[in-house]
Design a protein around this motif. Structure first.
Motif, PDB file in Angstrom:
ATOM      1  N   GLY A  24       0.826  -1.214   0.000  1.00 19.95           N
ATOM      2  CA  GLY A  24       0.000   0.000   0.000  1.00 19.95           C
ATOM      3  C   GLY A  24       0.849   1.247   0.000  1.00 19.95           C
ATOM      4  N   GLY A  25       1.922   1.259   0.774  1.00 15.83           N
ATOM      5  CA  GLY A  25       2.821   2.412   0.790  1.00 15.83           C
ATOM      6  C   GLY A  25       3.496   2.631  -0.545  1.00 15.83           C
ATOM      7  N   ILE A  26       3.902   1.549  -1.186  1.00 18.89           N
ATOM      8  CA  ILE A  26       4.545   1.660  -2.502  1.00 18.89           C
ATOM      9  C   ILE A  26       3.561   2.233  -3.518  1.00 18.89           C
ATOM     10  CG2 ILE A  26       5.475   0.298  -4.417  1.00 18.89           C
ATOM     11  CD1 ILE A  26       6.721  -1.539  -2.276  1.00 18.89           C
ATOM     12  N   PHE A  27       2.322   1.749  -3.518  1.00 18.03           N
ATOM     13  CA  PHE A  27       1.351   2.244  -4.482  1.00 18.03           C
ATOM     14  C   PHE A  27       0.965   3.692  -4.218  1.00 18.03           C
ATOM     15  CE2 PHE A  27       0.470  -2.249  -5.590  1.00 18.03           C
ATOM     16  CZ  PHE A  27       0.657  -2.123  -6.955  1.00 18.03           C
ATOM     17  N   LYS A  28       0.898   4.105  -2.940  1.00 16.79           N
ATOM     18  CA  LYS A  28       0.614   5.510  -2.645  1.00 16.79           C
ATOM     19  C   LYS A  28       1.712   6.403  -3.190  1.00 16.79           C
ATOM     20  CE  LYS A  28      -2.155   5.349   1.529  1.00 16.79           C
ATOM     21  NZ  LYS A  28      -2.149   5.551   2.962  1.00 16.79           N
ATOM     22  N   GLY A  29       2.954   6.020  -2.948  1.00 18.45           N
ATOM     23  CA  GLY A  29       4.083   6.788  -3.467  1.00 18.45           C
ATOM     24  C   GLY A  29       4.081   6.838  -4.979  1.00 18.45           C
ATOM     25  N   GLY A  30       3.778   5.712  -5.612  1.00 18.30           N
ATOM     26  CA  GLY A  30       3.719   5.663  -7.072  1.00 18.30           C
ATOM     27  C   GLY A  30       2.593   6.508  -7.619  1.00 18.30           C
ATOM     28  N   MET A  31       1.457   6.511  -6.940  1.00 18.22           N
ATOM     29  CA  MET A  31       0.323   7.298  -7.409  1.00 18.22           C
ATOM     30  C   MET A  31       0.657   8.775  -7.379  1.00 18.22           C
ATOM     31  SD  MET A  31      -3.495   7.732  -5.817  1.00 18.22           S
ATOM     32  CE  MET A  31      -2.876   8.756  -4.501  1.00 18.22           C
ATOM     33  N   TRP A  32       1.236   9.254  -6.281  1.00 22.85           N
ATOM     34  CA  TRP A  32       1.553  10.679  -6.193  1.00 22.85           C
ATOM     35  C   TRP A  32       2.647  11.072  -7.170  1.00 22.85           C
ATOM     36  CZ3 TRP A  32      -1.692  13.976  -4.739  1.00 22.85           C
ATOM     37  CH2 TRP A  32      -2.636  13.656  -3.773  1.00 22.85           C
ATOM     38  N   THR A  33       3.599  10.198  -7.416  1.00 17.52           N
ATOM     39  CA  THR A  33       4.623  10.485  -8.417  1.00 17.52           C
ATOM     40  C   THR A  33       3.982  10.615  -9.793  1.00 17.52           C
ATOM     41  OG1 THR A  33       6.242   9.267  -7.130  1.00 17.52           O
ATOM     42  CG2 THR A  33       6.763   9.658  -9.440  1.00 17.52           C
ATOM     43  N   GLY A  34       3.051   9.719 -10.105  1.00 20.66           N
ATOM     44  CA  GLY A  34       2.345   9.781 -11.385  1.00 20.66           C
ATOM     45  C   GLY A  34       1.525  11.043 -11.524  1.00 20.66           C
ATOM     46  N   VAL A  35       0.823  11.435 -10.471  1.00 21.72           N
ATOM     47  CA  VAL A  35       0.015  12.661 -10.511  1.00 21.72           C
ATOM     48  C   VAL A  35       0.899  13.876 -10.767  1.00 21.72           C
ATOM     49  CG1 VAL A  35      -1.390  14.212  -9.094  1.00 21.72           C
ATOM     50  CG2 VAL A  35      -1.868  11.770  -9.102  1.00 21.72           C
ATOM     51  N   ILE A  36       2.020  13.958 -10.067  1.00 19.28           N
ATOM     52  CA  ILE A  36       2.920  15.097 -10.237  1.00 19.28           C
ATOM     53  C   ILE A  36       3.486  15.124 -11.652  1.00 19.28           C
ATOM     54  CG2 ILE A  36       5.161  16.029  -9.511  1.00 19.28           C
ATOM     55  CD1 ILE A  36       4.386  15.098  -6.654  1.00 19.28           C
ATOM     56  N   LEU A  37       3.870  13.973 -12.186  1.00 20.15           N
ATOM     57  CA  LEU A  37       4.411  13.932 -13.550  1.00 20.15           C
ATOM     58  C   LEU A  37       3.368  14.328 -14.585  1.00 20.15           C
ATOM     59  CD1 LEU A  37       6.633  10.726 -13.452  1.00 20.15           C
ATOM     60  CD2 LEU A  37       7.373  13.096 -13.638  1.00 20.15           C
ATOM     61  N   VAL A  38       2.132  13.869 -14.438  1.00 23.76           N
ATOM     62  CA  VAL A  38       1.082  14.226 -15.389  1.00 23.76           C
ATOM     63  C   VAL A  38       0.809  15.720 -15.355  1.00 23.76           C
ATOM     64  CG1 VAL A  38      -1.405  13.990 -15.846  1.00 23.76           C
ATOM     65  CG2 VAL A  38      -0.003  11.965 -15.448  1.00 23.76           C
ATOM     66  N   VAL A  39       0.735  16.310 -14.170  1.00 20.03           N
ATOM     67  CA  VAL A  39       0.505  17.753 -14.054  1.00 20.03           C
ATOM     68  C   VAL A  39       1.666  18.521 -14.680  1.00 20.03           C
ATOM     69  CG1 VAL A  39       0.332  19.652 -12.398  1.00 20.03           C
ATOM     70  CG2 VAL A  39      -1.019  17.587 -12.066  1.00 20.03           C
ATOM     71  N   ALA A  40       2.887  18.067 -14.462  1.00 19.40           N
ATOM     72  CA  ALA A  40       4.050  18.747 -15.037  1.00 19.40           C
ATOM     73  C   ALA A  40       4.040  18.674 -16.559  1.00 19.40           C
ATOM     74  CB  ALA A  40       5.338  18.133 -14.485  1.00 19.40           C
ATOM     75  N   VAL A  41       3.696  17.519 -17.113  1.00 16.32           N
ATOM     76  CA  VAL A  41       3.653  17.377 -18.577  1.00 16.32           C
ATOM     77  C   VAL A  41       2.564  18.257 -19.168  1.00 16.32           C
ATOM     78  CG1 VAL A  41       3.104  15.751 -20.436  1.00 16.32           C
ATOM     79  CG2 VAL A  41       4.697  15.091 -18.642  1.00 16.32           C
ATOM     80  N   ILE A  42       1.396  18.297 -18.540  1.00 13.71           N
ATOM     81  CA  ILE A  42       0.309  19.155 -19.041  1.00 13.71           C
ATOM     82  C   ILE A  42       0.729  20.618 -18.993  1.00 13.71           C
ATOM     83  CG2 ILE A  42      -2.030  19.972 -18.531  1.00 13.71           C
ATOM     84  CD1 ILE A  42      -2.694  17.086 -17.703  1.00 13.71           C
ATOM     85  N   ALA A  43       1.396  21.039 -17.910  1.00  7.90           N
ATOM     86  CA  ALA A  43       1.850  22.430 -17.804  1.00  7.90           C
ATOM     87  C   ALA A  43       2.865  22.760 -18.892  1.00  7.90           C
ATOM     88  CB  ALA A  43       2.454  22.678 -16.423  1.00  7.90           C
ATOM     89  N   ILE A  44       3.781  21.846 -19.175  1.00  9.63           N
ATOM     90  CA  ILE A  44       4.779  22.086 -20.224  1.00  9.63           C
ATOM     91  C   ILE A  44       4.122  22.171 -21.596  1.00  9.63           C
ATOM     92  CG2 ILE A  44       6.735  21.033 -21.435  1.00  9.63           C
ATOM     93  CD1 ILE A  44       7.668  20.011 -18.664  1.00  9.63           C
ATOM     94  N   VAL A  45       3.142  21.321 -21.872  1.00  7.91           N
ATOM     95  CA  VAL A  45       2.442  21.362 -23.162  1.00  7.91           C
ATOM     96  C   VAL A  45       1.679  22.671 -23.315  1.00  7.91           C
ATOM     97  CG1 VAL A  45       0.549  20.306 -24.471  1.00  7.91           C
ATOM     98  CG2 VAL A  45       2.309  18.866 -23.445  1.00  7.91           C
ATOM     99  N   ILE A  46       0.993  23.109 -22.266  1.00 12.09           N
ATOM    100  CA  ILE A  46       0.262  24.380 -22.335  1.00 12.09           C
ATOM    101  C   ILE A  46       1.229  25.538 -22.536  1.00 12.09           C
ATOM    102  CG2 ILE A  46      -1.124  26.003 -20.972  1.00 12.09           C
ATOM    103  CD1 ILE A  46      -2.530  23.545 -19.767  1.00 12.09           C
TER     104      ILE A  46
END
Length: 59
Positions: A24-46
């Motif tokens: 559960g801890g590994i998946f929580k960490g992975g989820m937040w890393t994924g969320v941050i990366l997706v937001v960063a990619v969207i910001a760079i594209v915009i």
């Protein structure tokens, strides 16, 4: 004797932490890393699209 105590400590820590908690801890960490990366990619594209289509101030 010190090695025995070390092994006993590791044994009790391993029993105290169930595999579900660890996974559960590994998946929580992975989820937040994924969320941050997706937001960063969207910001760079915009940002890139705004620069290409005249959003930036050109001199």
């Amino acid at each position: 004797m010190k090695a025995f105590l070390t092994y006993m400590f590791i044994f009790f820590v391993a029993i105290g932490l169930t595999s579900c908690e660890i996974v559960g801890g590994i998946f929580k960490g992975g989820m937040w890393t994924g969320v941050i990366l997706v937001v960063a990619v969207i910001a760079i594209v915009i940002w890139a699209l705004s620069r290409v289509f005249g959003g930036g101030n050109r001199s």
